[in-house]
Design a protein around this motif. Structure first.
Motif, PDB file in Angstrom:
ATOM      1  N   SER A  88     -42.526  69.235 -18.306  1.00 51.66           N
ATOM      2  CA  SER A  88     -42.796  67.844 -17.923  1.00 51.66           C
ATOM      3  C   SER A  88     -41.996  67.451 -16.679  1.00 51.66           C
ATOM      4  O   SER A  88     -42.528  66.804 -15.768  1.00 51.66           O
ATOM      5  N   ALA A  89     -40.736  67.841 -16.649  1.00 43.13           N
ATOM      6  CA  ALA A  89     -39.898  67.533 -15.483  1.00 43.13           C
ATOM      7  C   ALA A  89     -40.419  68.256 -14.242  1.00 43.13           C
ATOM      8  O   ALA A  89     -40.458  67.679 -13.140  1.00 43.13           O
ATOM      9  N   PHE A  90     -40.833  69.507 -14.395  1.00 39.19           N
ATOM     10  CA  PHE A  90     -41.360  70.280 -13.266  1.00 39.19           C
ATOM     11  C   PHE A  90     -42.649  69.664 -12.742  1.00 39.19           C
ATOM     12  O   PHE A  90     -42.845  69.541 -11.527  1.00 39.19           O
ATOM     13  N   LEU A 134     -44.934  78.010 -18.797  1.00 40.98           N
ATOM     14  CA  LEU A 134     -46.011  78.151 -19.775  1.00 40.98           C
ATOM     15  C   LEU A 134     -45.736  79.309 -20.735  1.00 40.98           C
ATOM     16  O   LEU A 134     -46.045  79.223 -21.926  1.00 40.98           O
ATOM     17  N   ALA A 135     -45.157  80.387 -20.239  1.00 40.63           N
ATOM     18  CA  ALA A 135     -44.789  81.499 -21.124  1.00 40.63           C
ATOM     19  C   ALA A 135     -43.692  81.080 -22.096  1.00 40.63           C
ATOM     20  O   ALA A 135     -43.670  81.522 -23.250  1.00 40.63           O
ATOM     21  N   LEU A 136     -42.810  80.200 -21.660  1.00 47.29           N
ATOM     22  CA  LEU A 136     -41.713  79.739 -22.500  1.00 47.29           C
ATOM     23  C   LEU A 136     -42.208  78.890 -23.666  1.00 47.29           C
ATOM     24  O   LEU A 136     -41.600  78.909 -24.737  1.00 47.29           O
ATOM     25  N   GLU A 177     -51.183  70.668  -0.560  1.00 49.82           N
ATOM     26  CA  GLU A 177     -51.587  70.705  -1.957  1.00 49.82           C
ATOM     27  C   GLU A 177     -50.787  71.771  -2.700  1.00 49.82           C
ATOM     28  O   GLU A 177     -50.570  72.871  -2.193  1.00 49.82           O
ATOM     29  N   PRO A 178     -50.351  71.474  -3.913  1.00 52.88           N
ATOM     30  CA  PRO A 178     -49.538  72.432  -4.666  1.00 52.88           C
ATOM     31  C   PRO A 178     -50.286  73.714  -5.014  1.00 52.88           C
ATOM     32  O   PRO A 178     -49.669  74.741  -5.255  1.00 52.88           O
ATOM     33  N   ILE A 179     -51.608  73.675  -5.006  1.00 52.02           N
ATOM     34  CA  ILE A 179     -52.378  74.866  -5.358  1.00 52.02           C
ATOM     35  C   ILE A 179     -52.160  75.988  -4.337  1.00 52.02           C
ATOM     36  O   ILE A 179     -52.325  77.160  -4.647  1.00 52.02           O
ATOM     37  N   ASN A 180     -51.731  75.643  -3.145  1.00 53.78           N
ATOM     38  CA  ASN A 180     -51.514  76.640  -2.094  1.00 53.78           C
ATOM     39  C   ASN A 180     -50.086  77.179  -2.070  1.00 53.78           C
ATOM     40  O   ASN A 180     -49.763  77.998  -1.221  1.00 53.78           O
ATOM     41  N   ASN A 181     -49.229  76.725  -2.973  1.00 55.81           N
ATOM     42  CA  ASN A 181     -47.827  77.126  -2.987  1.00 55.81           C
ATOM     43  C   ASN A 181     -47.584  78.131  -4.116  1.00 55.81           C
ATOM     44  O   ASN A 181     -47.579  77.775  -5.289  1.00 55.81           O
ATOM     45  N   GLY A 182     -47.365  79.374  -3.765  1.00 60.54           N
ATOM     46  CA  GLY A 182     -47.176  80.432  -4.742  1.00 60.54           C
ATOM     47  C   GLY A 182     -45.925  80.268  -5.591  1.00 60.54           C
ATOM     48  O   GLY A 182     -45.909  80.634  -6.773  1.00 60.54           O
ATOM     49  N   GLY A 186     -43.322  79.163 -11.074  1.00 60.83           N
ATOM     50  CA  GLY A 186     -42.619  78.232 -11.961  1.00 60.83           C
ATOM     51  C   GLY A 186     -43.487  77.804 -13.135  1.00 60.83           C
ATOM     52  O   GLY A 186     -43.033  77.781 -14.284  1.00 60.83           O
ATOM     53  N   PHE A 187     -44.758  77.480 -12.856  1.00 57.69           N
ATOM     54  CA  PHE A 187     -45.675  77.114 -13.930  1.00 57.69           C
ATOM     55  C   PHE A 187     -45.853  78.272 -14.911  1.00 57.69           C
ATOM     56  O   PHE A 187     -45.868  78.070 -16.118  1.00 57.69           O
ATOM     57  N   GLY A 188     -45.990  79.475 -14.392  1.00 62.09           N
ATOM     58  CA  GLY A 188     -46.181  80.645 -15.260  1.00 62.09           C
ATOM     59  C   GLY A 188     -45.001  80.871 -16.188  1.00 62.09           C
ATOM     60  O   GLY A 188     -45.180  81.132 -17.389  1.00 62.09           O
TER      61      GLY A 188
END
Length: 82
Positions: A56-58, A21-23, A6-11, A16-18
């Protein structure tokens, strides 16, 4: 067969999301970003548009290569039973 988790376990994915989202959050941009125009579009808006496309691509990448779906689990079980 690649082992997916699960992606939730991948730091690394969370980092990358952070960043993405900041961008796409305009409140920290300097005021001068509103004065600079690129083909008639304010620079801050252009950064947000590009950041949204990258986000979106990520997300598509994460769903395709890091998300373990129930169907995949069932197929793996069937192949293991044979």
């Amino acid at each position: 067969m690649d082992k997916k988790k699960e992606p939730i376990n991948n730091g690394k994915l969370w980092i990358g999301f952070g960043i993405l989202l900041a961008l796409i959050t305009p409140w920290y941009f300097p005021e001068s970003f509103g004065e600079v125009l690129v083909y008639g579009i304010p620079l801050w808006a252009l950064i947000i548009i590009i950041g949204s496309i990258l986000l979106s691509a990520f997300l598509s990448y994460v769903i395709k290569f890091h998300w373990m779906l129930e169907e995949e689990k069932e197929e793996a079980k069937k192949k293991g039973d044979n």
